[in-house]
Design a protein around this motif. Structure first.
Motif, mmCIF file in Angstrom:
data_model
loop_
_atom_site.group_PDB
_atom_site.id
_atom_site.type_symbol
_atom_site.label_atom_id
_atom_site.label_comp_id
_atom_site.label_asym_id
_atom_site.label_seq_id
_atom_site.Cartn_x
_atom_site.Cartn_y
_atom_site.Cartn_z
ATOM 1 N N ARG A 1 5.013 -3.546 7.609
ATOM 2 C CA ARG A 1 3.780 -2.785 7.430
ATOM 3 C C ARG A 1 3.589 -2.449 5.958
ATOM 4 O O ARG A 1 4.539 -2.306 5.200
ATOM 5 C CB ARG A 1 3.772 -1.527 8.284
ATOM 6 N N TYR A 2 2.335 -2.304 5.593
ATOM 7 C CA TYR A 2 1.902 -2.035 4.219
ATOM 8 C C TYR A 2 1.978 -0.537 3.936
ATOM 9 O O TYR A 2 1.618 0.284 4.789
ATOM 10 C CB TYR A 2 0.461 -2.534 4.084
ATOM 11 N N CYS A 3 2.436 -0.184 2.744
ATOM 12 C CA CYS A 3 2.503 1.213 2.303
ATOM 13 C C CYS A 3 1.831 1.341 0.944
ATOM 14 O O CYS A 3 1.948 0.448 0.100
ATOM 15 C CB CYS A 3 3.946 1.670 2.161
ATOM 16 N N THR A 4 1.168 2.447 0.737
ATOM 17 C CA THR A 4 0.538 2.683 -0.551
ATOM 18 C C THR A 4 0.599 4.161 -0.908
ATOM 19 O O THR A 4 0.698 5.019 -0.039
ATOM 20 C CB THR A 4 -0.923 2.180 -0.566
ATOM 21 N N GLY A 5 0.573 4.419 -2.191
ATOM 22 C CA GLY A 5 0.623 5.786 -2.684
ATOM 23 C C GLY A 5 0.810 5.777 -4.184
ATOM 24 O O GLY A 5 0.285 4.906 -4.875
ATOM 25 N N TYR A 6 1.560 6.743 -4.676
ATOM 26 C CA TYR A 6 1.852 6.846 -6.098
ATOM 27 C C TYR A 6 3.312 6.487 -6.325
ATOM 28 O O TYR A 6 4.164 6.739 -5.477
ATOM 29 C CB TYR A 6 1.617 8.261 -6.606
ATOM 30 N N LEU A 7 3.582 5.931 -7.479
ATOM 31 C CA LEU A 7 4.959 5.623 -7.848
ATOM 32 C C LEU A 7 5.253 6.290 -9.173
ATOM 33 O O LEU A 7 4.583 6.039 -10.178
ATOM 34 C CB LEU A 7 5.159 4.107 -7.957
ATOM 35 N N GLY A 8 6.243 7.167 -9.159
ATOM 36 C CA GLY A 8 6.597 7.941 -10.345
ATOM 37 C C GLY A 8 7.179 7.107 -11.463
ATOM 38 O O GLY A 8 7.517 5.947 -11.297
ATOM 39 N N ASP A 9 7.316 7.741 -12.600
ATOM 40 C CA ASP A 9 7.817 7.057 -13.795
ATOM 41 C C ASP A 9 9.182 7.578 -14.227
ATOM 42 O O ASP A 9 9.701 7.203 -15.254
ATOM 43 C CB ASP A 9 6.830 7.208 -14.948
ATOM 44 N N MET A 10 9.800 8.432 -13.418
ATOM 45 C CA MET A 10 11.006 9.126 -13.863
ATOM 46 C C MET A 10 12.228 8.234 -14.008
ATOM 47 O O MET A 10 13.153 8.582 -14.700
ATOM 48 C CB MET A 10 11.323 10.291 -12.937
ATOM 49 N N MET B 1 1.051 7.758 0.633
ATOM 50 C CA MET B 1 -0.270 8.280 0.990
ATOM 51 C C MET B 1 -0.778 7.670 2.301
ATOM 52 O O MET B 1 -1.480 8.321 3.052
ATOM 53 C CB MET B 1 -1.276 7.986 -0.126
ATOM 54 N N ALA B 2 -0.441 6.387 2.538
ATOM 55 C CA ALA B 2 -0.961 5.726 3.741
ATOM 56 C C ALA B 2 -0.095 4.534 4.111
ATOM 57 O O ALA B 2 0.523 3.911 3.249
ATOM 58 C CB ALA B 2 -2.398 5.266 3.494
ATOM 59 N N ARG B 3 -0.081 4.239 5.402
ATOM 60 C CA ARG B 3 0.579 3.047 5.943
ATOM 61 C C ARG B 3 -0.416 2.333 6.838
ATOM 62 O O ARG B 3 -1.269 2.962 7.460
ATOM 63 C CB ARG B 3 1.764 3.419 6.826
ATOM 64 N N GLY B 4 -0.254 1.019 6.937
ATOM 65 C CA GLY B 4 -1.107 0.254 7.839
ATOM 66 C C GLY B 4 -0.684 -1.194 7.887
ATOM 67 O O GLY B 4 0.366 -1.564 7.367
ATOM 68 N N ARG B 5 -1.516 -2.002 8.489
ATOM 69 C CA ARG B 5 -1.217 -3.432 8.588
ATOM 70 C C ARG B 5 -1.348 -4.121 7.238
ATOM 71 O O ARG B 5 -0.617 -5.053 6.932
ATOM 72 C CB ARG B 5 -2.160 -4.098 9.587
#
Length: 164
Positions: free
Chosen positions: A78-87, A127-131
């Motif tokens: 499944r697809y995931c999206t959101g923010y990815l930190g820089d730390m 932030m979200a998951r889906g196909r």
């Protein structure tokens, strides 16, 4: 469907790879080596087959190709999206950004993989998951839209408060 257009490719590339983690990591390694990251190559109509053939794209494209290859090999993904930190980036620090990665079901639970970075990263904010990306869109706009500013900050949780 991209899956149908890549099934033979997937089985040719990964058909002899042991099932489970090794197979998914083999797919991630392939996509990571095969696709070059380029913000200017993003387009909303790009399919996993397009990414495979053009060999360039953004994190969404890396995720779509890896998901498609996993599904061709009968691995739920499944697809995931959101923010990815820089730390955890080397100095000078990279910039935070929207990001896409994916998860696969391996027997007992979902596991995170990221074909663009191909290494563990800190600071993911789901932030979200889906196909796919259309199923988990962070924004939906109609007509021409220009993002004029985007600022997100993350910090390491050194006190263990994230589990509260």
């Amino acid at each position: 469907m991209s899956r149908d257009r890549l099934s033979e490719v997937a089985w040719d590339l990964f058909g002899k790879t042991p099932r489970g983690w090794a197979l998914v990591q083999g797919i991630v390694d392939f996509v990571h080596r095969h696709v070059r990251f380029d913000y200017m190559k993003a387009r909303p109509t790009k399919t996993a087959r397009d990414v495979f053939e053009e060999r360039e794209g953004v994190c969404r494209d890396f995720a779509h190709l890896a998901i498609t290859l996993c599904r061709c090999m009968n691995i739920p993904a499944r697809y995931c999206t959101g923010y990815l930190g820089d730390m955890d980036l080397p100095k000078p620090l990279g910039e935070m950004d929207f990001s896409a990665w994916f998860e696969v079901w391996l027997g007992d639970r979902w596991y995170v993989f990221d074909a663009r970075h191909n290494r563990p990263r800190s600071g993911r904010i789901l932030m979200a998951r889906g196909r796919d990306a259309a199923d988990a869109a962070l924004t939906m706009t109609f007509g021409r839209v220009t993002l004029s500013r985007f600022d997100i900050y993350t910090d390491e949780d050194r006190l263990g408060l994230a589990s509260l």
